[in-house]
Design a protein around this motif. Structure first.
Motif, mmCIF file in Angstrom:
data_model
loop_
_atom_site.group_PDB
_atom_site.id
_atom_site.type_symbol
_atom_site.label_atom_id
_atom_site.label_comp_id
_atom_site.label_asym_id
_atom_site.label_seq_id
_atom_site.Cartn_x
_atom_site.Cartn_y
_atom_site.Cartn_z
ATOM 1 N N PHE A 139 0.930 -1.109 0.079
ATOM 2 C CA PHE A 139 -0.097 -0.037 -0.008
ATOM 3 C C PHE A 139 1.014 1.116 0.061
ATOM 4 C CE2 PHE A 139 -2.084 3.390 2.417
ATOM 5 C CZ PHE A 139 -3.272 3.684 1.699
ATOM 6 N N LYS B 271 0.310 5.622 -0.099
ATOM 7 C CA LYS B 271 -0.568 7.017 -0.357
ATOM 8 C C LYS B 271 0.178 8.128 0.129
ATOM 9 C CE LYS B 271 -4.192 9.130 -1.260
ATOM 10 N NZ LYS B 271 -3.184 10.341 -1.522
ATOM 11 N N VAL C 156 -0.667 11.857 3.543
ATOM 12 C CA VAL C 156 -1.405 11.209 4.867
ATOM 13 C C VAL C 156 -0.628 12.199 5.991
ATOM 14 C CG1 VAL C 156 -1.498 9.439 6.576
ATOM 15 C CG2 VAL C 156 -1.507 9.105 4.034
ATOM 16 N N GLY D 163 -12.180 12.250 5.699
ATOM 17 C CA GLY D 163 -11.842 11.240 5.367
ATOM 18 C C GLY D 163 -11.554 10.129 6.368
ATOM 19 N N PHE E 228 -6.199 10.176 6.891
ATOM 20 C CA PHE E 228 -6.169 9.960 5.693
ATOM 21 C C PHE E 228 -6.928 11.172 4.904
ATOM 22 C CE2 PHE E 228 -5.007 5.867 7.170
ATOM 23 C CZ PHE E 228 -4.146 5.121 6.193
ATOM 24 N N GLY F 217 -11.618 9.946 0.035
ATOM 25 C CA GLY F 217 -11.713 9.128 -0.998
ATOM 26 C C GLY F 217 -11.551 7.660 -0.678
ATOM 27 N N HIS G 288 -9.576 6.246 1.180
ATOM 28 C CA HIS G 288 -8.013 5.532 1.497
ATOM 29 C C HIS G 288 -8.183 4.856 2.628
ATOM 30 C CE1 HIS G 288 -7.133 7.733 -2.031
ATOM 31 N NE2 HIS G 288 -7.569 8.897 -1.529
ATOM 32 N N GLN H 274 -9.279 1.318 2.126
ATOM 33 C CA GLN H 274 -8.353 0.507 1.147
ATOM 34 C C GLN H 274 -6.947 0.081 2.081
ATOM 35 O OE1 GLN H 274 -6.899 3.144 -1.928
ATOM 36 N NE2 GLN H 274 -5.671 1.289 -3.165
ATOM 37 N N PHE H 275 -6.672 1.143 3.016
ATOM 38 C CA PHE H 275 -5.287 0.602 3.679
ATOM 39 C C PHE H 275 -5.763 -0.426 4.806
ATOM 40 C CE2 PHE H 275 -3.667 0.994 8.295
ATOM 41 C CZ PHE H 275 -2.355 0.783 7.727
#
Length: 960
Positions: free
Chosen positions: A233, A235, A238, A309, A327, A330, A332, A335-336
């Protein structure tokens, strides 16, 4: 393999290529059939590739190129071929260490190594035994596949912009280290050894902050996909608030998985966008904010879904909370969590697990909010509400804690939850009954009371303390067992009021000479140990430090010692100069005979025999006087059987001195067994007691069996026996003298060769001073012919002569110095002891460096220190630094340690330990590094560190 993944160009002389070729060659040769490589071929790889080339076209072309390279190398070695020849043929200059792996290296450069190995795998039954690596159905194809990457690389000799992987010089390594040393996490070598207890940080601190060492580029590249770790992962932007007094800063969050551990990294954006090589970038304060977290230490994840977020707080086993990870919008956060859950499988899992929606991926589990008082209400009356806060546990089956087992056993419904306050936000925790979350530690309110929690934490703390104390006691026992003999047990601290760091000054020395009671010997030695000797005083002080004088001697006593030494030196010189004259004459005659034989071509055996007979005659004339022979024949005494002819100036042939020789050092001199010092036999003694000139004849009736005519016959037999015995004695003496001359000739040639090349670039060594150096060396060797001259002795004598500038004084001081240094040479056994002590010191004082040495080819034998110990670091330092180091070593014997050279060697290694660790040096690398660093060391820093290391060992022994 890492270079193949991350680099476009690799330097041809990189040590990584040499190691890679050696590893591949070992795999190819493993289990190779003898007939496959030929019974008589020494180069099995060449034989194997040649055989493969008969049926495989790429191997055939490789064989042709490799044979051309071998021919060029052979020409360079035997015929000293010009460099232009290799340039014209387009052949690169091959480093010496790569020659023995020439065929594999050439296959790699020509990019056919993978094809050849694949061919060997496919036809392995023809070339290999059953246990071979390439015969294995799994390992063989994997090896061939792995070689595809290195064979696709470009190899260059140019210094490109991307030349980090080349082997830099020692000076470049030191400069690199200086650039970022202020930001490297360096464990001071003077601290006590660390106990094996995992360090915990407070909630406001980072975990393991990554150091920009060895390279900022390497760290940034490690955040992306590479050969060592899989990127699960990633991103950007953050937010993390590193400290309470600063704003949240954006950074790059990445999740990495290796075979052993899963790691979460957060790196500020300023480090991601920095310019590698920029000094400001290397020293950036943002390196302190970057963090690395091992997921195996994390138990809980507090998740809070916000409108902007999501936020995650990581909580470890002991309740320590990491700063929140915020985060951006979206999805995220989800997803994490999804990537984390997939990465934990199959060995771990999230509890509760994320739910899967077909075609939509993972979603948060549905939880219903309920009050504690509403537990008796029916489900239909409850107000359903979507939960926005969650707590997930990371479970590893088989390694759950006692609290986790209680908690896991108490859960029977995933739809019931309770409310619990959190320092950051409110969360819902799934359970059957009401649970409470306190500092990240979840426990059942009834089944796991607070007392159980406190008792368990107390037990863990006491256990850690006990095992830490036990490990330290074992460590201390090892120190006392192996190192106690290396240091004096009295710790000597530099006296601040006296300022010992300034050393032995002119004022202190003059005051001592005027009144020897003004300073004690120990105080003077302490000043020398901590600060050295004033350069203007070395000529006066060094004889005291080396033992030529004793502290407290008056001026008259010192003059008497000087007179004795000078007389001894002149006596010794006269002895070996007489021997040298004979050697020169013999060499001159042998040279003349050789020239005559070459010019005439005729046999000169008879001439050689005549010359050898003349040599023995000359030798007898020099080493024996006619009067002494007459005395043996005419005046035998009671101790006649113990007499042996003398060498001039009172020295006996066996190396001892006569009582009137006045040679105080003669007791140290002995000649090899070639010169006979045996007394005459009993038969010789009886024969010499027969009548001779000046002695009365025995009465005739003493021998009743003898008649009147037998007396002349008996006298004739006696004379013949005496002549025969005298001839035997002369032959024995001649043989002994010949061996003595041969032995001295060998040593003389060695000395002359070394003297001419000893520090010839140093200003002091003019032809006249080189002659002094030769005289002193010959005198010492004449007194120690049983040892002779060994290469390196001139290096030890030269600094003494530079300082003292007096032959007799330098001869005496060198003799005293060699009492300690003599055992370092091959005829002694001190070198192995030095290596063993170095092994013990570094294993106890710097276990991390010792582990690296053990892993990288195991050079814990410390052979790279051989020249250091042999010459007391003389070739590692410039002359002024040699003077400082030597006088410190001499004083340390009485102040702190008689093995101070060990601590200087250890200080040299510790001074560059971070460079050694950063570059993962093997034995070849460390030899190359220290050879290039010779005469570039900071001696005062080395001596200070050496004294600190001595003090550290002393304190460990005393357990202070």
């Amino acid at each position: 393999m890492e270079e193949a993944v991350t680099r476009k160009f690799v330097h041809e002389d990189s040590s990584h290529i040499v190691s890679f070729c050696a590893a591949v060659e070992a795999c190819i040769l493993h289990g190779l059939k003898r007939r496959a490589a030929g019974f008589l071929r020494s180069n099995k790889i060449a034989a194997l590739f040649t055989k493969v080339g008969k049926s495989f076209a790429p191997a055939e072309e490789l064989c042709r190129k490799a044979q051309e390279l071998e021919q060029i190398i052979e020409n360079k070695t035997s015929q000293a071929a010009l460099p232009q020849q290799s340039m014209e043929s387009g052949v690169p200059n091959i480093p010496p260490q790569a020659i023995k792996h020439l065929w594999v290296r050439t296959a790699l450069m020509e990019k056919v190594l993978d094809k050849i190995v694949l061919y060997l795998v496919e036809n392995s039954s023809k070339f290999y035994e059953k246990e071979a690596v390439l015969m294995d159905p799994v390992d063989g194809p994997i090896l061939a596949s792995l070689l595809v990457g290195p064979c696709a690389l470009e190899y260059t000799k140019m210094k490109t912009a991307d030349h980090f992987w080349t082997d830099p010089s020692a000076d470049e390594l030191v400069q690199r280290h200086r650039i970022h040393s202020s930001h490297c996490r360096q464990d001071s070598p003077t601290k006590r050894p660390a106990l094996c207890i995992q360090k915990r940080h407070s909630s406001s601190s980072m975990d393991e902050r990554p150091s920009p060492s060895p390279s900022a580029r390497d760290y940034v590249e490690s955040l992306h996909q590479n050969s060592r770790a899989t990127l699960l992962f990633g991103k950007n932007n953050v937010l993390v608030q590193p400290r309470d007094d600063m704003e949240a800063i954006p950074g790059y969050l990445s999740l990495h998985q290796t075979a052993d551990v899963m790691t979460l990294k957060w790196t500020p954006n300023q480090l991601m966008n920095g310019s590698v090589g920029d000094l400001d970038y290397e020293r950036s304060v943002y390196w302190d904010y970057a963090m690395t977290i091992r997921l195996e230490e994390i138990v809980y994840l507090h998740c809070h879904q916000q409108g902007s977020g999501g936020t995650v707080v990581l909580v470890s086993q002991d309740g320590i909370q990491r700063p929140p990870l915020r985060f951006p919008k979206g999805g995220h956060l989800l997803q994490f969590l999804s990537c984390l859950e997939n990465g934990l499988l199959p060995h771990g899992q999230l509890d509760p697990p994320l739910w899967s929606q077909r075609g939509k991926g993972k979603v948060f589990p549905k939880l219903r909010k309920r009050c504690l008082q509403g537990s008796s209400e029916s489900t239909s009356d409850k107000e359903e509400d979507e939960a926005t806060d969650y707590v997930f546990r990371i479970l590893f089956p088989g390694s759950q804690s006692e609290f986790g087992k209680h908690l896991h056993a108490s859960r029977s419904s995933r739809h019931v939850s309770c409310f619990c306050p959190c320092p950051y936000f409110s969360v819902y925790l799934p359970s059957l009954e009401a649970l409470s979350l306190c500092c990240g530690l979840c426990f059942h309110l009834h089944r796991a009371p607070l007392k159980l929690l406190c008792d368990n934490m107390k037990y863990q703390i006491i256990s850690r303390a006990f095992y830490g104390w036990l490990a330290y006691c074992r460590h201390l026992s090892t120190v006392r067992t192996h190192l106690s003999a290396l240091v004096n047990h009295t710790i000597v601290e530099p006296d601040v009021p006296c300022d010992a760091s300034s050393g032995l000054s002119l004022d202190v020395w003059q005051q001592f000479l005027q009144d020897s009671t003004a300073y004690e010997e120990q105080e003077l030695l302490r000043l020398v140990y901590f600060g050295g000797v004033d350069p203007s005083l070395r000529k006066e002080v060094w004889p005291f430090l080396l033992g030529h004088y004793q502290f407290g001697m008056s001026e008259a006593e010192r003059k008497e010692v000087d007179d004795q030494v000078r007389a001894c030196y002149e006596q010794t010189m006269s002895e070996w100069l007489g021997c040298e004259a004979i050697v020169r004459q013999r060499e001159k005659e042998q040279h003349a005979v050789a020239l005559a034989k070459c010019s005439s071509g005729a046999s000169v055996d008879s001439s050689v025999q005549r010359m050898m007979h003349r040599d023995s005659t000359v030798s007898n004339e020099v080493f024996e006087s006619v009067e002494e022979v007459d005395q043996i024949e005419t005046e035998p005494k009671a101790d006649e059987t113990k007499q042996v002819p003398k060498i001039p100036n009172g020295t006996l042939p066996n190396g001892t001195s006569s009582p009137d020789s006045g040679h105080p050092s003669s007791r140290n001199f002995s000649v090899t067994s070639g010169l006979s010092d045996r007394s005459l036999s009993t038969e010789d003694s009886v024969a010499l007691q027969q009548p001779g000139p000046g002695k009365p004849e025995q009465p005739a009736d003493d021998n009743p069996a003898a008649g009147t005519g037998s007396k002349p016959q008996a006298q004739l037999l006696t004379r013949k026996q005496e002549a025969k015995e005298l001839k035997a004695v002369e032959e024995t003496k001649a043989q002994g003298i010949k061996e003595l001359l041969d032995m001295y000739t060998i040593n003389l040639h060695r000395i002359e060769k070394d003297v001419q090349r000893c520090d010839r670039n140093y200003w002091y060594f003019t032809p006249a001073n080189l002659e002094k150096l030769r005289n002193i060396m010959c005198s010492y060797v004449w007194q120690h012919l049983e040892i002779g001259y060994v290469q390196g002795m001139c290096d030890l004598l030269a600094p003494l002569l530079v300082i003292l500038d007096d032959e007799a004084m330098a001869f005496s001081c060198f003799t005293e110095l060699m009492k300690r240094m003599n055992q370092n040479f091959p005829h002694g056994g001190a070198m192995d002891t030095h290596f063993a002590n170095m092994r013990s010191l570094i294993q106890i004082l710097d276990s991390e460096l010792f582990e690296l040495m053990h892993q990288n080819g195991d050079y814990t034998h410390f052979y790279f220190c051989y020249r250091w110990f042999l010459l007391d670091f003389k070739r590692e330092l410039v002359y002024d630094d040699v003077f400082s180091v030597w006088e410190t070593i001499w004083a340390a014997r009485f102040v702190s340690s008689s093995h101070f050279v060990l601590f200087i060697a250890l200080a040299l290694v510790e001074l560059y330990r971070d460079i050694i660790l950063e570059n993962n040096m093997d034995f070849t690398d460390i030899i190359k590094f220290f050879n290039e660093m010779a005469e570039h060391h900071n001696v005062q820093q080395v001596l200070t560190l050496a004294r600190d290391l001595v003090c550290k060992v002393q304190r460990l022994i005393e357990n202070k």
